[in-house]
Structure formats: C-alpha cells, structure tokens
Design a protein around this motif. Structure first.
Motif, short mmCIF file in Angstrom:
data_model
loop_
_atom_site.label_atom_id
_atom_site.label_comp_id
_atom_site.label_asym_id
_atom_site.label_seq_id
_atom_site.Cartn_x
_atom_site.Cartn_y
_atom_site.Cartn_z
N HIS A 196 0.84 -1.20 0.00
CA HIS A 196 0.00 0.00 0.00
C HIS A 196 0.88 1.26 0.00
O HIS A 196 0.66 2.18 -0.79
CB HIS A 196 -0.92 -0.04 1.22
N GLU A 197 1.86 1.28 0.89
CA GLU A 197 2.75 2.44 0.99
C GLU A 197 3.57 2.62 -0.30
O GLU A 197 3.73 3.74 -0.79
CB GLU A 197 3.68 2.28 2.19
N TYR A 198 4.10 1.52 -0.84
CA TYR A 198 4.88 1.57 -2.08
C TYR A 198 4.05 2.16 -3.22
O TYR A 198 4.50 3.05 -3.95
CB TYR A 198 5.37 0.16 -2.41
N ILE A 199 2.83 1.69 -3.36
CA ILE A 199 1.96 2.15 -4.44
C ILE A 199 1.57 3.61 -4.22
O ILE A 199 1.58 4.41 -5.16
CB ILE A 199 0.73 1.24 -4.56
N ARG A 200 1.23 3.97 -3.00
CA ARG A 200 0.89 5.36 -2.70
C ARG A 200 2.05 6.28 -3.05
O ARG A 200 1.87 7.33 -3.68
CB ARG A 200 0.49 5.53 -1.23
N ASN A 201 3.27 5.90 -2.66
CA ASN A 201 4.44 6.71 -2.99
C ASN A 201 4.63 6.83 -4.49
O ASN A 201 4.97 7.91 -5.00
CB ASN A 201 5.69 6.12 -2.34
N ASN A 202 4.42 5.74 -5.24
CA ASN A 202 4.53 5.79 -6.70
C ASN A 202 3.52 6.77 -7.29
O ASN A 202 3.85 7.57 -8.16
CB ASN A 202 4.30 4.41 -7.33
N LEU A 203 2.27 6.68 -6.83
CA LEU A 203 1.22 7.55 -7.37
C LEU A 203 1.50 9.02 -7.06
O LEU A 203 1.32 9.89 -7.92
CB LEU A 203 -0.14 7.14 -6.83
N GLU A 204 1.97 9.31 -5.86
CA GLU A 204 2.32 10.70 -5.51
C GLU A 204 3.49 11.19 -6.35
O GLU A 204 3.50 12.34 -6.82
CB GLU A 204 2.62 10.80 -4.01
N PHE A 205 4.48 10.33 -6.57
CA PHE A 205 5.63 10.66 -7.41
C PHE A 205 5.18 10.95 -8.84
O PHE A 205 5.56 11.96 -9.44
CB PHE A 205 6.64 9.51 -7.37
N LEU A 206 4.36 10.08 -9.40
CA LEU A 206 3.88 10.26 -10.77
C LEU A 206 3.02 11.51 -10.90
O LEU A 206 3.11 12.23 -11.91
CB LEU A 206 3.11 9.03 -11.23
N SER A 207 2.23 11.79 -9.90
CA SER A 207 1.41 13.00 -9.91
C SER A 207 2.30 14.24 -9.97
O SER A 207 2.02 15.18 -10.72
CB SER A 207 0.52 13.05 -8.67
N GLY A 208 3.38 14.22 -9.20
CA GLY A 208 4.32 15.35 -9.24
C GLY A 208 5.01 15.48 -10.59
O GLY A 208 5.18 16.59 -11.09
N LEU A 209 5.39 14.35 -11.18
CA LEU A 209 6.00 14.41 -12.52
C LEU A 209 5.02 14.94 -13.55
O LEU A 209 5.40 15.70 -14.44
CB LEU A 209 6.46 13.01 -12.95
N ALA A 210 3.77 14.55 -13.43
CA ALA A 210 2.76 14.99 -14.40
C ALA A 210 2.63 16.51 -14.42
O ALA A 210 2.40 17.11 -15.48
CB ALA A 210 1.42 14.33 -14.08
N ARG A 211 2.80 17.14 -13.27
CA ARG A 211 2.70 18.61 -13.21
C ARG A 211 3.76 19.29 -14.07
O ARG A 211 3.59 20.43 -14.49
CB ARG A 211 2.83 19.09 -11.75
N THR A 212 4.87 18.60 -14.31
CA THR A 212 5.98 19.21 -15.04
C THR A 212 5.95 18.92 -16.53
O THR A 212 6.86 19.33 -17.25
CB THR A 212 7.33 18.69 -14.49
N ARG A 213 4.92 18.22 -17.00
CA ARG A 213 4.89 17.77 -18.40
C ARG A 213 3.74 18.39 -19.16
O ARG A 213 2.74 18.83 -18.59
CB ARG A 213 4.79 16.24 -18.46
N ASP A 214 3.91 18.40 -20.48
CA ASP A 214 2.90 18.93 -21.39
C ASP A 214 1.84 17.86 -21.62
O ASP A 214 2.00 16.99 -22.49
CB ASP A 214 3.55 19.35 -22.71
N LEU A 215 0.79 17.90 -20.82
CA LEU A 215 -0.32 16.97 -20.92
C LEU A 215 -1.61 17.76 -21.12
O LEU A 215 -1.64 18.97 -20.88
CB LEU A 215 -0.45 16.13 -19.63
N SER A 216 -2.65 17.09 -21.51
CA SER A 216 -3.94 17.76 -21.66
C SER A 216 -4.43 18.24 -20.30
O SER A 216 -4.01 17.73 -19.25
CB SER A 216 -4.97 16.82 -22.28
#
Length: 130
Positions: free
Chosen positions: A71-91
């Motif tokens: 649970h903790e591993y997955i939560r950390n991954n999702l938070e990390f990916l969410s942060g990366l998404a903020r820095t990228r050109d996405l819709s």
C-alpha cells in the motif's frame, strides 16, 4: 542484472491510457526512459561482449487486500507520478486526473477492484574467456 520495466505499469481501475500518455511525455527524461528498457538489457549485454545471454521476465500484480508495505509503495509511486505529471505537457484533463490522484491516492488504492502491475526482467550473460 535485475531491472524494472515501467512500460507496463498499470494502476487499475485507472484508464491505462492515462499512464501511457504520461510515460510518452516522460520519454525525454533519461531516468524515466531508462526505466522503460528492462527488456533491452540482453541486447546491451551482447553489445558489451557478453555471451549466452538470456532473460526471465516476471509480471507482478498487487490486488486487494494489499499488505501495508505494498500500500505504501503504491501510494508513494502515485504521488511521485502525480508530481512528474505537473511538469509535463499533458492535456488539461490529464493534469486534473493526476492532480486528483496525487491529492487522494487512497481513493484509487482502496478500490475493491484495485490492481497494480509492474514488470521485472532478470538478464543473464557471461563474459567470454579471453
């Protein structure tokens, strides 16, 4: 050598295309694109002169009920990916979804149909005698 290959990351019930679009937007990131290359390690071994190359691929799924460490591993991954998404050109729609995931990862993780997928590749090779 054991290497992850994040090109198969899935966080169900999230639409897998949301992840694919983020990974595509991250393809110019050396660290992230390197983590998409687990299946290419055997070719790199051959290029480096190793012989008798082989690979064993393992697909891992994590489903409910999750262990606390999963649970903790997955939560950390999702938070990390969410942060990366903020820095990228996405819709704008993708930005909204990643923002919501980062703010409330538990909402997805606690879904009774939740399934996380990841892939690992164990590559083997031997150095030639000479």
């Amino acid at each position: 050598m054991k290497e992850v290959d994040i090109s198969v990351w899935q966080y169900q019930p999230q639409d897998p295309k949301l992840m694919w679009r983020l990974l595509d937007a991250l393809s110019d990131d050396v660290q992230m694109s390197g983590a998409m290359g687990g299946t290419r390690v055997s070719a790199w071994f051959r290029g480096a002169g190793l012989e008798n190359g082989s690979a064993i691929t393992t697909l891992a799924e994590r489903r409910q009920p999750l262990k606390p460490v999963e649970h903790e591993y997955i939560r950390n991954n999702l938070e990390f990916l969410s942060g990366l998404a903020r820095t990228r050109d996405l819709s704008e729609a993708d930005h909204r979804q990643w923002k919501a995931i980062g703010e409330e990862p538990e909402r997805m993780i606690c879904d009774p149909d939740y399934c996380y997928r990841e892939m690992w590749v164990l590559s083997l090779g031997t150095a030639s005698k000479g």
